[in-house]
Motif scaffolding. Structure first.
Motif, short mmCIF file in Angstrom:
data_model
loop_
_atom_site.label_atom_id
_atom_site.label_comp_id
_atom_site.label_asym_id
_atom_site.label_seq_id
_atom_site.Cartn_x
_atom_site.Cartn_y
_atom_site.Cartn_z
N PHE A 149 0.81 -1.22 0.00
CA PHE A 149 0.00 0.00 0.00
C PHE A 149 0.84 1.27 0.00
O PHE A 149 0.38 2.32 -0.44
N VAL B 59 -5.44 2.16 4.15
CA VAL B 59 -6.12 2.47 2.89
C VAL B 59 -7.58 2.07 3.06
O VAL B 59 -7.92 1.28 3.94
N GLU C 115 -9.48 1.75 -2.34
CA GLU C 115 -8.13 2.05 -2.83
C GLU C 115 -7.28 0.79 -3.00
O GLU C 115 -6.32 0.78 -3.75
N HIS D 241 -3.63 -0.33 -5.45
CA HIS D 241 -2.30 -0.65 -4.92
C HIS D 241 -1.89 -2.07 -5.31
O HIS D 241 -0.72 -2.32 -5.64
#
Length: 92
Positions: free
Chosen positions: A72, A77, A81, A85
């Motif tokens: 990440f 996160v 999201e 990543h």
């Protein structure tokens, strides 16, 4: 009478089903075998749940441990999201 093949009967090999190779950092969580992207995400979720890494007050937030922080790039996160990543750590 032979059964007629439909497109939906074909093996799924594209998009989220395409096999990808995880980076060394991601392989520490999901293994180093080629896996469909959907399976990679599933294994990351299994890891998050097994290590109790969801914020208890906000289940949408993932609190990264040392392994996840390498993926990440930060301490936490949102689940939305996360896939962005992970995408940076797989190659087709």
């Amino acid at each position: 009478m032979a059964k007629e093949k439909k497109a939906s009967d074909a093996p799924k090999t594209g998009g989220i089903h395409a096999p990808v190779t995880p980076s060394a950092e991601l392989a520490a969580i999901v293994g180093s075998d080629k896996l469909p992207r959907s399976e990679v995400v599933s294994k990351v979720w299994d890891y998050i749940k097994a290590h109790n890494l969801q914020n208890p007050e906000n289940k949408r937030e993932i609190l990264a441990d040392a392994k996840l922080e390498k993926i990440f790039g930060k301490k936490s996160v949102t689940m939305f999201e996360m896939n962005k990543h992970i995408s940076a750590h797989v190659k087709a």
